[in-house]
Design a protein around this motif. Structure first.
Motif, mmCIF file in Angstrom:
data_model
loop_
_atom_site.group_PDB
_atom_site.id
_atom_site.type_symbol
_atom_site.label_atom_id
_atom_site.label_comp_id
_atom_site.label_asym_id
_atom_site.label_seq_id
_atom_site.Cartn_x
_atom_site.Cartn_y
_atom_site.Cartn_z
ATOM 1 N N LYS A 322 43.672 40.873 44.457
ATOM 2 C CA LYS A 322 42.716 41.184 43.056
ATOM 3 C C LYS A 322 43.871 41.794 41.911
ATOM 4 O O LYS A 322 43.440 42.134 40.992
ATOM 5 C CB LYS A 322 41.577 41.027 42.936
ATOM 6 N N THR A 323 45.337 41.799 42.456
ATOM 7 C CA THR A 323 46.104 42.603 42.181
ATOM 8 C C THR A 323 47.632 41.973 42.159
ATOM 9 O O THR A 323 47.953 40.674 42.643
ATOM 10 C CB THR A 323 46.104 43.821 42.442
ATOM 11 N N GLU A 342 39.306 40.021 38.348
ATOM 12 C CA GLU A 342 37.886 40.132 38.651
ATOM 13 C C GLU A 342 38.205 39.192 39.471
ATOM 14 O O GLU A 342 37.400 39.366 40.336
ATOM 15 C CB GLU A 342 36.951 39.485 37.463
ATOM 16 N N GLU A 343 39.579 37.831 39.712
ATOM 17 C CA GLU A 343 38.912 37.850 40.772
ATOM 18 C C GLU A 343 40.498 37.526 41.510
ATOM 19 O O GLU A 343 41.233 38.411 41.172
ATOM 20 C CB GLU A 343 38.761 35.756 40.384
ATOM 21 N N ARG A 344 40.867 36.042 42.746
ATOM 22 C CA ARG A 344 42.511 36.492 43.130
ATOM 23 C C ARG A 344 42.931 36.439 42.179
ATOM 24 O O ARG A 344 43.082 34.775 41.421
ATOM 25 C CB ARG A 344 41.840 36.182 44.300
ATOM 26 N N VAL A 345 44.650 36.953 42.247
ATOM 27 C CA VAL A 345 45.241 36.245 41.248
ATOM 28 C C VAL A 345 46.408 35.420 42.383
ATOM 29 O O VAL A 345 46.866 35.539 43.568
ATOM 30 C CB VAL A 345 45.999 37.244 41.248
ATOM 31 N N CYS A 360 48.025 34.773 36.699
ATOM 32 C CA CYS A 360 46.915 32.977 36.986
ATOM 33 C C CYS A 360 46.164 33.983 37.998
ATOM 34 O O CYS A 360 46.492 34.284 38.288
ATOM 35 C CB CYS A 360 47.799 32.562 36.593
ATOM 36 N N CYS A 361 44.530 34.133 37.098
ATOM 37 C CA CYS A 361 43.752 34.407 38.815
ATOM 38 C C CYS A 361 42.610 32.862 38.507
ATOM 39 O O CYS A 361 42.596 32.645 37.630
ATOM 40 C CB CYS A 361 43.238 35.591 37.030
ATOM 41 N N LYS A 365 41.203 33.217 33.872
ATOM 42 C CA LYS A 365 41.870 33.560 33.123
ATOM 43 C C LYS A 365 43.449 33.526 33.331
ATOM 44 O O LYS A 365 43.712 34.283 34.290
ATOM 45 C CB LYS A 365 41.500 35.392 32.340
ATOM 46 N N ALA A 366 43.922 33.839 32.049
ATOM 47 C CA ALA A 366 45.801 34.027 32.843
ATOM 48 C C ALA A 366 45.897 35.524 31.340
ATOM 49 O O ALA A 366 46.254 35.678 30.187
ATOM 50 C CB ALA A 366 46.706 32.613 32.116
#
Length: 623
Positions: A322-323, A342-345, A360-361, A365-366
């Motif tokens: 997530k970073t 909030e989630e995996r990138v 991008c996640c 969201k982006a």
């Protein structure tokens, strides 16, 4: 209509002093100087002393060959090359000493007739042409001829097509003068009887009804009349035998072929500078980045993507943890760690000026980050995980792709007047990845159902789509916007033309079937194709000949992505499921390189491949 958007444009759009072919001009072939009078500049960079073409009397003391090459061909190409380079006196001297002339009198007269707009004369020469050197010519009463009449056409040349192009040029020139009655007469009496292309004739007819200020744009016609005649001559030249009309800049073209052949034969060519003509060229394998200079273990979970900034001074990595981490590439010290996800990138990409980064996640969201401050500037929302993003060349807008059918492709603005506005939206498929061509003309999108779509980036109108035998996982485009690379889940990587989608070459060997594996172009001049693989290896192919030149032990497990450093041709990076980023270089002595045995294997139980990116991106439920 024949496109008129090629070649160098001349600033003037005037028509003064150029005949439209309404009168017949007597052309004396013996006095024609490459299609120009002695006081005129030539259209092919040729000097004023040429009469062009046939052998007067080859020297009996010289062999007809030069190291196995036809002496006449070599000499005439050298004469043309000397004129191209501005050495007209040397070209004239060579022609005089060798007794070879550049072009035939008929070709010179034809060139002059085209450039002067003497369409009746040009047609007469063309109609007297023949295929092959042994054909017969017909006499033309309005010419004083001191050499063979007519042209020698190339094998398969279509004389009707050539006539159509010439009459089309005449039609467009009358249209440019707004002499609609003469233009209509040419259309009805000269173009239509050729029965060439009904659809094209309809397009030409529509130009008659265009306002004066609009017809050029619709006809794709740029530059002056002289400029368009030069382009017409270039098209006609392709149908004339090169034995009598050497293609323009032939010596330069042959030298380019020599250099490209040397590059193609040099498996490790990794410089933007072309090889010298003085000696045969071969790059040393040791100068290729084959050794790991550094391992970065700053992520706590799988690293899914990475990308160098355009100036090569920074590296961004995206992870399942997530970073996003930003490194500077001199010492690979961490500059930023973006933790607002909030989630995996799944993906990151740099703005054209490297001042911003999109991440991008899987939280749908982006985010747009400011690199200097580390602040999140913009967040845009989709209904499903965001699979990819691409910047417009001006850096003022960007496109995101998502795994939703309603708004799978969205363009977002960063201009203050319409900040964060969704400028365009396309749907109907679940978008797996996207790429805007560097020239800003096209948007390439791959979906989760084995399709590739190419859109006009300015209008978002679809240009074409094509279907593949396996699912596509990523797409990237060359810097010149000509070619694109797509990964297929069956293990193939295909190089395609962007404009047409035509397959150029296939690269095979890497393993891919279950997971997202991303490939890239590499090298100073994008001479290589690199890809990760599920077998923990890194594969490197020569782009132009498709040869697999290296298979490197990459990571302890799956290699997800590769990125080449644009600022340092001797460096690339790889990202793997072993939570590590490896930096590969050509500057590390083999004794100091990180050996494979120094990598600590990570138990497969400590991380699983059942993450949502694997199930959703590779064919989860339709939305």
């Amino acid at each position: 209509m024949r496109p008129d958007d090629r070649g160098t444009h001349i600033a003037s759009n005037g028509f003064a002093g150029i005949s439209n072919g309404s009168t017949t001009k007597k052309v004396t072939l013996s006095s024609s100087i490459n299609g120009h009078s002695p006081s005129q500049p030539t259209s092919n960079g040729l000097g004023p002393s040429q009469s062009n073409g046939s052998v007067k009397s080859p020297s009996p003391v010289r062999s007809p060959t030069y190291h196995g090459h036809n002496r006449e061909e070599v000499t005439r190409i050298l004469i043309q090359g000397l004129y191209d380079m501005g050495y007209s006196d040397a070209a004239t001297s060579l022609s005089r000493e060798s007794h070879y002339e550049l072009e035939s009198p008929s070709v010179a007269a034809f060139r002059q007739a085209i450039m002067d707009g003497q369409w009746t004369d040009a047609e007469a020469i063309l109609l007297g042409s023949y295929h092959g050197a042994d054909g017969k010519t017909s006499a033309m009463s309005n010419f004083v001829i001191d050499g063979p009449a007519g042209l020698v056409l190339a094998e398969g040349a279509d004389k009707s097509q050539m006539l159509f192009w010439m009459r089309e040029q005449k039609f467009l020139e009358y249209l440019d003068q707004r002499d609609l009655s003469k233009a209509l007469a040419v259309l009805r009496q000269e173009l239509t009887p050729l029965n060439h292309d009904i659809h094209h004739l309809h397009a030409l007819t529509s130009l008659l009804m265009c306002p004066a200020e609009d017809w050029r744009a619709q006809a794709r016609r740029n530059g002056s009349i002289t400029d368009s005649r030069k382009r017409l001559l270039q098209d006609l030249t392709k149908s004339i035998s090169p034995s009598v009309m050497i293609p323009e800049h032939r010596l330069a073209h042959l030298l380019n072929q020599v250099k490209q052949s040397q590059i193609n034969n040099c498996l490790y060519h990794n410089t933007a500078s072309p090889p010298s003509l003085y000696a045969d060229h071969m790059c040393d394998r040791d100068n290729f980045p084959l050794r790991t200079m550094l391992e970065l273990d700053c992520h706590t979970d799988e690293v899914w993507y990475l990308e160098f900034s355009h100036d090569g001074t920074k590296l961004a990595t995206a992870s399942k943890d997530k970073t996003v981490i930003i490194y500077e590439t001199e010492t690979f010290t961490i500059l930023h760690r973006f933790q607002g996800h909030e989630e995996r990138v799944t993906y990151v990409t740099w703005s054209p000026d490297d001042s911003k980064l999109i991440s991008c996640c899987m939280d749908n969201k982006a985010r747009v980050w400011d690199i200097s401050s580390g602040a999140c500037l913009v967040t845009v929302d989709h209904q499903t995980p965001v699979s990819g993003a691409s910047w417009a060349p001006d850096g003022l807008s960007f496109v995101t792709s998502a795994l939703e059918k309603t708004s799978s492709i969205c363009q977002w603005s960063l201009r203050s007047s319409d900040f964060r506005t969704n400028l365009h939206t396309r749907g109907g498929f679940r978008a797996q990845d996207c790429a805007i061509t560097p020239d800003g003309q096209r948007l390439v999108v791959i979906d989760s159902e084995k399709h590739l779509h190419v859109f006009n980036f300015h209008t978002f109108e679809k240009e074409y789509s094509q279907t593949f035998l396996a699912k596509l996982t990523c797409v990237s485009v060359t810097k010149d916007s000509q070619n694109m690379l797509v990964n297929l889940s069956n293990g193939e990587i295909q190089l395609l033309e962007v404009e047409t989608g035509v397959l150029i070459r296939t690269f095979e060997g890497q393993e891919q079937g279950t997971y997202i594996i991303r490939s890239c172009f590499g090298g100073a001049a994008e001479n290589f194709v690199l890809s990760g693989s599920e077998d923990s290896m890194i594969y490197v192919w020569h782009k132009e000949n498709g040869i697999l030149i290296e298979k490197l032990k990459g990571h302890a497990s799956c290699v997800n992505a590769i990125a080449w450093n644009p600022g340092d041709p001797g460096m690339f990076a790889s990202a793997g499921d072993d939570r590590r980023v490896r930096i590969w270089s050509n500057s590390v002595p083999p004794s100091e390189a990180v050996p494979s045995s120094d990598r600590r294997p990570i138990s497969s139980n400590s991380y699983t491949r059942m993450s949502a990116i694997r199930s959703t991106f590779m064919g989860g439920s339709n939305l």
